[in-house]
Each structure stands twice: as structure tokens, then as C-alpha cells.
Write a protein that holds these residues in place. Structure first.
Motif, PDB file in Angstrom:
ATOM      1  N   LEU A 194       9.985   3.507  -7.854  1.00 48.98           N
ATOM      2  CA  LEU A 194       8.969   4.333  -8.474  1.00 48.98           C
ATOM      3  C   LEU A 194       8.145   3.428  -9.377  1.00 48.98           C
ATOM      4  O   LEU A 194       8.682   2.825 -10.308  1.00 48.98           O
ATOM      5  CB  LEU A 194       9.628   5.450  -9.289  1.00 48.98           C
ATOM      6  N   ASP A 195       6.866   3.287  -9.065  1.00 45.98           N
ATOM      7  CA  ASP A 195       6.000   2.353  -9.805  1.00 45.98           C
ATOM      8  C   ASP A 195       6.581   0.944  -9.815  1.00 45.98           C
ATOM      9  O   ASP A 195       6.492   0.218 -10.815  1.00 45.98           O
ATOM     10  CB  ASP A 195       5.795   2.830 -11.244  1.00 45.98           C
ATOM     11  N   GLY A 196       7.190   0.544  -8.686  1.00 46.47           N
ATOM     12  CA  GLY A 196       7.766  -0.794  -8.587  1.00 46.47           C
ATOM     13  C   GLY A 196       9.087  -0.959  -9.302  1.00 46.47           C
ATOM     14  O   GLY A 196       9.577  -2.098  -9.437  1.00 46.47           O
TER      15      GLY A 196
ATOM     16  N   ASN B 215       6.969  -7.085 -10.413  1.00 45.04           N
ATOM     17  CA  ASN B 215       5.537  -7.338 -10.363  1.00 45.04           C
ATOM     18  C   ASN B 215       5.192  -7.784  -8.945  1.00 45.04           C
ATOM     19  O   ASN B 215       5.489  -8.908  -8.535  1.00 45.04           O
ATOM     20  CB  ASN B 215       5.169  -8.431 -11.370  1.00 45.04           C
ATOM     21  N   PHE B 216       4.585  -6.878  -8.185  1.00 49.07           N
ATOM     22  CA  PHE B 216       4.247  -7.172  -6.790  1.00 49.07           C
ATOM     23  C   PHE B 216       2.794  -7.617  -6.635  1.00 49.07           C
ATOM     24  O   PHE B 216       2.265  -7.636  -5.516  1.00 49.07           O
ATOM     25  CB  PHE B 216       4.507  -5.938  -5.917  1.00 49.07           C
ATOM     26  N   THR B 217       2.149  -7.964  -7.741  1.00 44.76           N
ATOM     27  CA  THR B 217       0.763  -8.435  -7.677  1.00 44.76           C
ATOM     28  C   THR B 217       0.659  -9.670  -6.777  1.00 44.76           C
ATOM     29  O   THR B 217       1.420 -10.623  -6.911  1.00 44.76           O
ATOM     30  CB  THR B 217       0.258  -8.798  -9.077  1.00 44.76           C
ATOM     31  N   GLY B 218      -0.274  -9.629  -5.832  1.00 47.61           N
ATOM     32  CA  GLY B 218      -0.470 -10.751  -4.925  1.00 47.61           C
ATOM     33  C   GLY B 218       0.317 -10.659  -3.635  1.00 47.61           C
ATOM     34  O   GLY B 218       0.130 -11.470  -2.724  1.00 47.61           O
TER      35      GLY B 218
ATOM     36  N   ILE C  45       9.890  -7.788 -14.126  1.00 49.90           N
ATOM     37  CA  ILE C  45       9.130  -7.585 -15.345  1.00 49.90           C
ATOM     38  C   ILE C  45      10.127  -7.494 -16.497  1.00 49.90           C
ATOM     39  O   ILE C  45      11.050  -6.675 -16.456  1.00 49.90           O
ATOM     40  CB  ILE C  45       8.291  -6.300 -15.260  1.00 49.90           C
ATOM     41  N   PRO C  46       9.991  -8.318 -17.522  1.00 50.26           N
ATOM     42  CA  PRO C  46      10.928  -8.259 -18.648  1.00 50.26           C
ATOM     43  C   PRO C  46      10.969  -6.861 -19.258  1.00 50.26           C
ATOM     44  O   PRO C  46       9.943  -6.196 -19.395  1.00 50.26           O
ATOM     45  CB  PRO C  46      10.360  -9.275 -19.638  1.00 50.26           C
ATOM     46  N   SER C  47      12.184  -6.405 -19.607  1.00 52.20           N
ATOM     47  CA  SER C  47      12.340  -5.066 -20.143  1.00 52.20           C
ATOM     48  C   SER C  47      13.445  -5.042 -21.178  1.00 52.20           C
ATOM     49  O   SER C  47      14.505  -5.636 -20.987  1.00 52.20           O
ATOM     50  CB  SER C  47      12.668  -4.072 -19.014  1.00 52.20           C
ATOM     51  N   ASP C  48      13.211  -4.330 -22.257  1.00 47.69           N
ATOM     52  CA  ASP C  48      14.232  -4.121 -23.273  1.00 47.69           C
ATOM     53  C   ASP C  48      15.133  -2.946 -22.922  1.00 47.69           C
ATOM     54  O   ASP C  48      16.127  -2.690 -23.597  1.00 47.69           O
ATOM     55  CB  ASP C  48      13.584  -3.850 -24.641  1.00 47.69           C
TER      56      ASP C  48
ATOM     57  N   ARG D  11       0.830  -1.212   0.000  1.00 49.65           N
ATOM     58  CA  ARG D  11       0.000   0.000   0.000  1.00 49.65           C
ATOM     59  C   ARG D  11       0.858   1.254   0.000  1.00 49.65           C
ATOM     60  O   ARG D  11       0.438   2.318  -0.463  1.00 49.65           O
ATOM     61  CB  ARG D  11      -0.923   0.023   1.219  1.00 49.65           C
ATOM     62  N   SER D  12       2.093   1.160   0.526  1.00 52.53           N
ATOM     63  CA  SER D  12       2.961   2.331   0.605  1.00 52.53           C
ATOM     64  C   SER D  12       3.472   2.768  -0.756  1.00 52.53           C
ATOM     65  O   SER D  12       4.043   3.843  -0.892  1.00 52.53           O
ATOM     66  CB  SER D  12       4.148   2.046   1.536  1.00 52.53           C
ATOM     67  N   PHE D  13       3.270   1.951  -1.795  1.00 53.27           N
ATOM     68  CA  PHE D  13       3.647   2.323  -3.153  1.00 53.27           C
ATOM     69  C   PHE D  13       2.549   3.133  -3.842  1.00 53.27           C
ATOM     70  O   PHE D  13       2.758   3.673  -4.911  1.00 53.27           O
ATOM     71  CB  PHE D  13       3.909   1.071  -4.005  1.00 53.27           C
ATOM     72  N   GLN D  14       1.367   3.185  -3.223  1.00 59.53           N
ATOM     73  CA  GLN D  14       0.196   3.732  -3.899  1.00 59.53           C
ATOM     74  C   GLN D  14      -0.157   5.117  -3.361  1.00 59.53           C
ATOM     75  O   GLN D  14      -0.024   5.388  -2.165  1.00 59.53           O
ATOM     76  CB  GLN D  14      -1.007   2.797  -3.708  1.00 59.53           C
TER      77      GLN D  14
END
Length: 468
Positions: free
Chosen positions: A424-426, A392-395, A382-385, A38-41
Motif C-alpha cells: 500500500l503506497d509502496g 522508494n520505487f522512483t526510477g 525508506i528510513p522509518s522510525d 503503474r499497477s501501484f497507481q
């Protein structure tokens, strides 16, 4: 008339903390922090806790907030940029600063803006609300240590010449204290001596030169031009700067958001700290809140007691009158010092509250990213180019994040706020600035919750932890 020795501070609120700490195994230090996701939001309600401003006699208060959060007087209707877009803008801003520094010796006319002005005006996150004119009209201004000249949009200005803003345009015709600065005045001559501002004298109705004009172009396409002017600036009730010089903008363009203007905090004569140096000594400090639903403060003048600060030497580049520069000497992750050769930090860091993300030379950035990823191995990347570090902190209701500390010249070590001074935004809010030994940037994410005291006369930058 002499002004009383008033010191401006901006007293605001702190976002409620969800943090609890655990000790790193074996070293007995609190090197990791368990945080609620929640502290990210961003929260929907402005926090009401009080930030801890270092005492200043005869102080007065005005707000400093995140412009996308609920504490903003006129919150932006646009959503904050994605991390990918923020990173792109941050890199363009940094790249433009470096490219213009290298172009200073080219023939006149080839460089339209100074390095310190950056690129994207709307990449900045933090705003202050001040009063301009008599009677005072509130203006919501972006905060920027990488700019000098302050400006607002002025009426009359139609929709093709000015971008939309939430507040009414400042109308100098309704102020009893407004006056354009004359073309031949010393103030205008000083402004014109700064070639990067591309100034000249504007024409009046009969075609003669009478007013001091200004024009600033930003590398990302934003620009402002108008009349360099003199006006009363209200910092707080009863605290008024009677002769504040600013740009009254009648023609703006490019990618701007709905802010009213910009407040320049650099080192050149046009900046607010220099203009008020007779009152406040040229020193100022700020504390940027950890998340957009919290509040922080801005302060002009040094605190009466600086014992709570840790100081590192501060310099500036030879070819840049604006920038504040410090030198990084080390980085630790999870309580462990990274092995980084000292020579890679020789370029120093520009302290830039208008740039969101910090930029480090290649070697320290790579070592920081590797150590951070190892400490966060329990969470999916999260894969990134783009070679960034996003999770990904989902769950997950809680995540364990390593502390990151930056060490500066003089052995000053600063623990960054967890998680909002790191993520920032995970995503890890650092990026690569280029070759080792080149200049980097200390962005505003890493400044969060720290009171940063710019003691210009003393040639030092102070840090005070947990101030907002």
C-alpha cells in the motif's frame, strides 16, 4: 407476504492487469511476480472488465467500489491518507477493539461503544450504493464487517449537527414507507439489549417517549445518534427489503468524510445479513477490487455451487456478538514456508473489511517482515522510525515482488494478490498486533481480488481466488 428466494450480488469491474510471472529458481513454482509500477497507481478511468461472480439464481446487481477511485458514483474529494496516517488509524482501531473487549466487565456507563465498532469510520475504503425509501433515494454507504447497525444522515439536519456529504441527505418525510420504530416494540427492546449501542427512547413534541433512539460513539471521536427506523431498502431493481431497520441520524460529529452512512455486515440482529436471513440464509460474500480504479461485488446469499471455494472454520469471540474470527496457521514468502510456532496464532484473526492493514502477533510479523525485506533487497528502503517496510520505487518501471501466502485451519492456503494485496503506497501492508497468542486482524488490503464467503450457519469462511 413471502419473498422469492432472490440472491443479491453486486456485479462489477476489474482493473486491467499489468502483471507477468516468473518462476522461483529451483522450485519450479511461480513464487515471484514482476509488476509494472503503474499497477501501484490509481488510474483516472474506471475499468470496464467484468468480475466473476459465483452464480446465484435470480440475482440483481449494485456497485461496490473504492470510494476514492473513478468508479465511485460520487468520488471523495479528499485524497487517500498517507501510509503513515493509515497505519496510525489502523493501529488505533485495533487497539480500541482490544481495549474495549477487556473493559466489558466494568460497570455500566464506562464503555460507550462495543469493540466491534472500531475507531475511525472514515478509515474504510469500500462503498456500496443502495436505494432507501419510496421512491428510492440512492445512498453511498461504507462497507463494514466490524459493525452491525446501519445508518444514514437524515434531513432536517443543519451544518452543526451533520457533516458535509456529496449527496442530498435522506429525507424520511418524502418517503411513503418510512416509519420510526416505536419505543416499546420488540425491535427496540432487542436493540436496547445491546448495551454497547447506548440506546434509549427519544422524546416527541409533548415530552412523552414514543420513538426508539440509538446512539453510537466511535473511539476516534466520530459519533451518530438519531431515531431507529423502519424503511424499504432497494438492493437492486425489483429486489426490495420492505422492513429494513436502520439508524436515521440527526446528529453526527467527529472526524467523518463525505460518505452518506454505513452498512453493517456483522453478526448481531441489527446487521443486514441477519435482518435478511429469512431470504438469503444469513450468508454473504464480497470481493474487494485490487486498486481504486477497479470494481468488485457484494453478494447476499450463498452461491448455488461452492466447489470453487476453499473453506476454513469460522468462530466468534465469547464477549463479542459481531466479529468473524478465523485462525491463521502459517505464512510463506517467495514459496518458502516460514518457521513459526503454531501457538503464536492461538488468538485468531478478526476478519475486518473496515480495517485497511492486517495485524499479526509479534513473532509472525517479524518473520514475515524479515523474509519480505530479504526478497526485496534490490530496492531501497525508506528510513522509518515506525519500523514499517516502505520502498522508494522512483526510477523503476517494473519491480519483482515475492508472493505471500496465508494458511488457515484445515490447510487452506491463499495467495495474496501481487502487488495490491501486499503493498500500500509502496509499503508492506502488515503491522504488529502485539504479544504472541493475542488476536490479530485480517485487513481489507489482504482481501483484495478474493471472494470472501461468510457462511455463518455452516460456521466457515470461504475463499475464491481471482474473483474481481
Amino acid at each position: 407476504m413471502a419473498y422469492p428466494p432472490l440472491f443479491l450480488y453486486i456485479l462489477l469491474v476489474v482493473f486491467g492487469s499489468y502483471l507477468s510471472t516468473i518462476s522461483a529458481a529451483g522450485d519450479g513454482e511461480q513464487s515471484f511476480v514482476v509488476v509494472s509500477t503503474r499497477s501501484f497507481q490509481t488510474q483516472d478511468v474506471c475499468s470496464t472488465s467484468t468480475s466473476t461472480v459465483a452464480p446465484r439464481p435470480n440475482g440483481a446487481a449494485v456497485p461496490l467500489v473504492h470510494r476514492h477511485g473513478p468508479c465511485a458514483k460520487s468520488p471523495s474529494t479528499d485524497k487517500p491518507s498517507s501510509f503513515a496516517e493509515t497505519l496510525r488509524r489502523s493501529r488505533v482501531r485495533a487497539d480500541y477493539v482490544m481495549s474495549t473487549m477487556q473493559m466489558q466487565d466494568q460497570e455500566e456507563g464506562k464503555v460507550s461503544i462495543p469493540a466491534h465498532l472500531g475507531t475511525f469510520v472514515d478509515s474504510q475504503e469500500y462503498v456500496v450504493t443502495l436505494g432507501l425509501g419510496t421512491p428510492a433515494v440512492e445512498q453511498v454507504l461504507l462497507l463494514d464487517t466490524g459493525s452491525d447497525l446501519s445508518w444514514v444522515q437524515c434531513a432536517p439536519c443543519n451544518s452543526t449537527d451533520c457533516y458535509p456529504q456529496k449527496d442530498p441527505l435522506f429525507d424520511p418525510r418524502k418517503s411513503s414507507t418510512y416509519a420510526p420504530i416505536p419505543c416499546g416494540s420488540d425491535v427496540c427492546k432487542i436493540l436496547q439489549s445491546d448495551d454497547h449501542l447506548n440506546n434509549g427512547c427519544s422524546m416527541n413534541g409533548n415530552g412523552t417517549q414514543s420513538q426508539c433512539g440509538y446512539r453510537v460513539e466511535y473511539g476516534g471521536g466520530s459519533k451518530t445518534s438519531g431515531v431507529y427506523s423502519n424503511e424499504a431498502l432497494t438492493l437492486a431493481p425489483g429486489v426490495i427489503i420492505k422492513d429494513f431497520h436502520f439508524g436515521c441520524g440527526y446528529k453526527q460529529g467527529g472526524p467523518n468524510d463525505k460518505f452518506d452512512g454505513l452498512l453493517g455486515l456483522g453478526r448481531a440482529p441489527e446487521s443486514l445479513p441477519v435482518q435478511t436471513s429469512a431470504l438469503y440464509g444469513g450468508s454473504f460474500s464480497h470481493c474487494l477490487p485490487s486498486v481504486s480504479s477497479g470494481t468488485g461485488f457484494l453478494a447476499l446469499g450463498a452461491p448455488s455451487n461452492t466447489s470453487g471455494f476453499s473453506f476454513t472454520p469460522m468462530t466468534q469471540f465469547v464477549d463479542s456478538v459481531t466479529d468473524y474470527v478465523v485462525k491463521l496457521t502459517g505464512i510463506s514468502v517467495g514459496g518458502k514456508q516460514l518457521r513459526i510456532p503454531g501457538k503464536v496464532f492461538e488468538g485468531g484473526l478478526i476478519v475486518d473489511c473496515g480495517n485497511i492493514i492486517s495485524h499479526l502477533p509479534s513473532t509472525p510479523y517479524a518473520k514475515l517482515r524479515s523474509a519480505f525485506r530479504a526478497a526485496m533487497a534490490a530496492y531501497p528502503l525508506i528510513p522509518s522510525d515506525d519500523h514499517d517496510t516502505c520502498y522508494n520505487f522512483t526510477g523503476y518501471s517494473n519491480v519483482t515482488v515475492p508472493k505471500v501466502a496465508l494458511t488457515f485451519t484445515g490447510g487452506v492456503t491463499i495467495d495474496l494478490d501481487v502487488p495490491n494485496g501486499l503493498l500500500l503506497d509502496g509499503c508492506l501492508a502488515f503491522t504488529d498486533s502485539g504479544s504472541d497468542g493475542y488476536v490479530g486482524f485480517l485487513g481489507n488490503v489482504q482481501m483484495r481480488t478474493l471472494e470472501m464467503l461468510y457462511d455463518v450457519r455452516g460456521g466457515r469462511l470461504g475463499f475464491r481466488a481471482g474473483a474481481c
